[in-house]
Enzyme design. Sequence first.
Site, mmCIF file in Angstrom:
data_model
loop_
_atom_site.group_PDB
_atom_site.id
_atom_site.type_symbol
_atom_site.label_atom_id
_atom_site.label_comp_id
_atom_site.label_asym_id
_atom_site.label_seq_id
_atom_site.Cartn_x
_atom_site.Cartn_y
_atom_site.Cartn_z
ATOM 1 N N HIS A 22 -35.893 -87.493 -16.034
ATOM 2 C CA HIS A 22 -37.059 -86.667 -15.714
ATOM 3 C C HIS A 22 -37.760 -87.197 -14.461
ATOM 4 O O HIS A 22 -38.212 -86.439 -13.614
ATOM 5 C CB HIS A 22 -38.047 -86.675 -16.893
ATOM 6 C CG HIS A 22 -37.520 -85.984 -18.107
ATOM 7 N ND1 HIS A 22 -38.075 -84.834 -18.622
ATOM 8 C CD2 HIS A 22 -36.460 -86.267 -18.914
ATOM 9 C CE1 HIS A 22 -37.386 -84.440 -19.689
ATOM 10 N NE2 HIS A 22 -36.395 -85.309 -19.882
ATOM 11 N N ASP A 121 -44.522 -82.622 -16.460
ATOM 12 C CA ASP A 121 -43.172 -82.455 -17.005
ATOM 13 C C ASP A 121 -43.213 -81.539 -18.229
ATOM 14 O O ASP A 121 -44.216 -81.460 -18.953
ATOM 15 C CB ASP A 121 -42.614 -83.827 -17.412
ATOM 16 C CG ASP A 121 -41.168 -83.746 -17.845
ATOM 17 O OD1 ASP A 121 -40.298 -83.984 -16.999
ATOM 18 O OD2 ASP A 121 -40.901 -83.430 -19.034
ATOM 19 N N TRP A 374 -28.864 -82.335 -16.661
ATOM 20 C CA TRP A 374 -29.078 -81.346 -15.594
ATOM 21 C C TRP A 374 -29.007 -81.959 -14.198
ATOM 22 O O TRP A 374 -28.519 -81.352 -13.256
ATOM 23 C CB TRP A 374 -30.398 -80.627 -15.809
ATOM 24 C CG TRP A 374 -30.566 -79.458 -14.892
ATOM 25 C CD1 TRP A 374 -31.502 -79.307 -13.916
ATOM 26 C CD2 TRP A 374 -29.762 -78.255 -14.848
ATOM 27 N NE1 TRP A 374 -31.341 -78.107 -13.260
ATOM 28 C CE2 TRP A 374 -30.281 -77.444 -13.820
ATOM 29 C CE3 TRP A 374 -28.653 -77.803 -15.573
ATOM 30 C CZ2 TRP A 374 -29.732 -76.200 -13.504
ATOM 31 C CZ3 TRP A 374 -28.113 -76.567 -15.250
ATOM 32 C CH2 TRP A 374 -28.654 -75.786 -14.233
HETATM 33 C C1 UDX Z 1 -31.953 -86.473 -19.263
HETATM 34 C C2 UDX Z 1 -31.184 -85.469 -20.088
HETATM 35 O O1 UDX Z 1 -30.054 -86.015 -20.678
HETATM 36 C C3 UDX Z 1 -30.836 -84.273 -19.319
HETATM 37 O O2 UDX Z 1 -30.076 -83.396 -20.094
HETATM 38 C C4 UDX Z 1 -32.079 -83.623 -18.836
HETATM 39 O O3 UDX Z 1 -31.787 -82.400 -18.215
HETATM 40 C C5 UDX Z 1 -32.803 -84.587 -17.941
HETATM 41 O O4 UDX Z 1 -33.043 -85.802 -18.621
HETATM 42 P P1 UDX Z 1 -29.972 -88.147 -18.324
HETATM 43 O O5 UDX Z 1 -29.340 -88.127 -19.661
HETATM 44 O O6 UDX Z 1 -30.293 -89.445 -17.763
HETATM 45 O O7 UDX Z 1 -31.243 -87.179 -18.241
HETATM 46 O O8 UDX Z 1 -28.926 -87.386 -17.353
HETATM 47 P P2 UDX Z 1 -29.087 -86.684 -15.973
HETATM 48 O O9 UDX Z 1 -29.925 -85.469 -16.048
HETATM 49 O O10 UDX Z 1 -27.737 -86.493 -15.461
HETATM 50 O O11 UDX Z 1 -29.855 -87.722 -15.050
HETATM 51 C C6 UDX Z 1 -29.361 -88.956 -14.697
HETATM 52 C C7 UDX Z 1 -29.768 -89.290 -13.287
HETATM 53 O O12 UDX Z 1 -29.575 -90.673 -13.082
HETATM 54 C C8 UDX Z 1 -28.960 -88.578 -12.238
HETATM 55 O O13 UDX Z 1 -29.789 -88.262 -11.136
HETATM 56 C C9 UDX Z 1 -27.913 -89.593 -11.808
HETATM 57 O O14 UDX Z 1 -27.517 -89.473 -10.471
HETATM 58 C C10 UDX Z 1 -28.667 -90.876 -12.023
HETATM 59 N N1 UDX Z 1 -27.747 -91.953 -12.390
HETATM 60 C C11 UDX Z 1 -27.391 -92.130 -13.689
HETATM 61 C C12 UDX Z 1 -27.258 -92.777 -11.404
HETATM 62 O O15 UDX Z 1 -27.568 -92.612 -10.210
HETATM 63 N N2 UDX Z 1 -26.448 -93.794 -11.762
HETATM 64 C C13 UDX Z 1 -26.098 -94.030 -13.044
HETATM 65 O O16 UDX Z 1 -25.348 -94.982 -13.302
HETATM 66 C C14 UDX Z 1 -26.587 -93.151 -14.044
#
Ligand code: UDX
Length: 477
Positions: A22, A121, A374
Amino acid sequence: MTILDSCMGTHVLVFPYPAQGHLIPTLDLTHQLATSGLTITILVTPKNLPLLNPILSKHPSIQTLILPFPSHNLIPPGAENAKDLPPNYTPIIAQALCQLYEPLLDWFKSHPSPPRIIISDILLGWTQTLACQLNIRNIVFSPSGAMALSVIYTLWTNLPKKDINDQVLLSSIPNCPTIRWENISSMYRNYIKKDDSLSKVWMDLFLGDMASWGLIFNSFSEMERVYLDHLKRQLGHDRVWAVGPLLPCNDKDTGACRPAERGGASSVSVEGVTTWLDKCKDHSVVYICFGSQAVLRNSQIAEIASGLEKSGVHFIWCVKEPTAAQGSGGSYGRIPSGFENRVAGRGLVIRGWVPQVVTLGHRAIGAFLTHCGWNSVLEGVVAGVPMLAWPMTADQFSDAFLLVNVLNVGITVCEGADTVPNSAELAKVFVKSVSENLVERTRAKQLSKAALDAIKDEGSSAKDFDCLVHHLVQTKL
Ligand code: UDX
């Protein structure tokens, strides 16, 4: 008068939810708002403050408001940092954050020129009540897509749903006639079935969101137009802005707001990743990463490892390990011993934080095995990389549905946080995903172009962003 001049004096409070998935897009949005000349105060929990350093150094005028992360007997001590929040704690943390209502109200009342707008948010729906009390406007920022929100909207606005057929409800959403009840995360299904306090928390938050003055999406019209229009019809107004993809490429100067190291330590440097990828052929590498919070068990990790071994493909695999606040990490799976030796030369295992945007943008990446968070979805779309979908919770199921069934840029490999995939099946998908002439890759390249066009001058997202800023500026009057 320039847009910068007209923005002067418009004070906005940005209130992110303190979890990585988020916080990342909210900071990207904040960067864009600050670039437009708006006066910004951003609310941050104490341990998340260091994550704001990049944006604060780029925009020194942004003020921070540090409110204590509220205590709650169900949240482990020390879990106030975005990357330390335990998975599956979302409703509990959302509930705890409501305790910030009174301190925030006091802050507004004592501020000499308080914000006239809150951008909060989607998990902070109670800010709508706060905004009403202060006679100011609340706008919700959704880090999820419009299709996902359409699904949640449909479910929650029909509560209590003792005798409603779930499938009939979902079929009322355009362009997802075949979405099944099982395609909805159990996280949502469970809470909308129960009469307990957390279900009520969810519903109150959500109804607060829907009553807000407007909605901002990290999405773009060419990808989600039918769902954006659906939400406008449901809400009865047009103040729904799709301003994404909010990615480093949005930063026309340096991209300095999203350094790769922002999310935490990594066993491999950014240069280490790119140097390794430089040696690989175009579209030949499968990249595997499940976002910031998903935790895989030993049995799941073992099948992925075995699938990679059987497939013979090149890969980068990001494996998360427990942070100190998450304890000894009993539920965290470990890479099987000897695996890295057996795949030496064709696989890179990264422990900790991968520079995901940089990785996905490399010409050598051929496919992305993702949990369909997302942000990952949008980053994969921008990179033009076909996605291998393994949704685990929350909005990820409908995100996967969108990728696979609506946009045709993805292939489903597995569904559910507890499901153990089959290594032989995985191996087949890995091989297919890096093959020449993959239909999903052609489609992904087209969608990538649409995404990048959307954020160019005169693109749909650039226009929506300008429209949003125009509304914000008018609000000060
Ligand atoms: C959460 C929810 O899972 C997601 O469904 C919702 O829409 C937003 O919040 P998360 O599970 O962390 O997020 O997944 P994601 O939405 O993909 O966000 C992860 C972020 O961290 C991405 O921007 C990704 O680029 C970044 N990231 C993650 C990295 O840069 N490196 C990593 O090793 C892991």
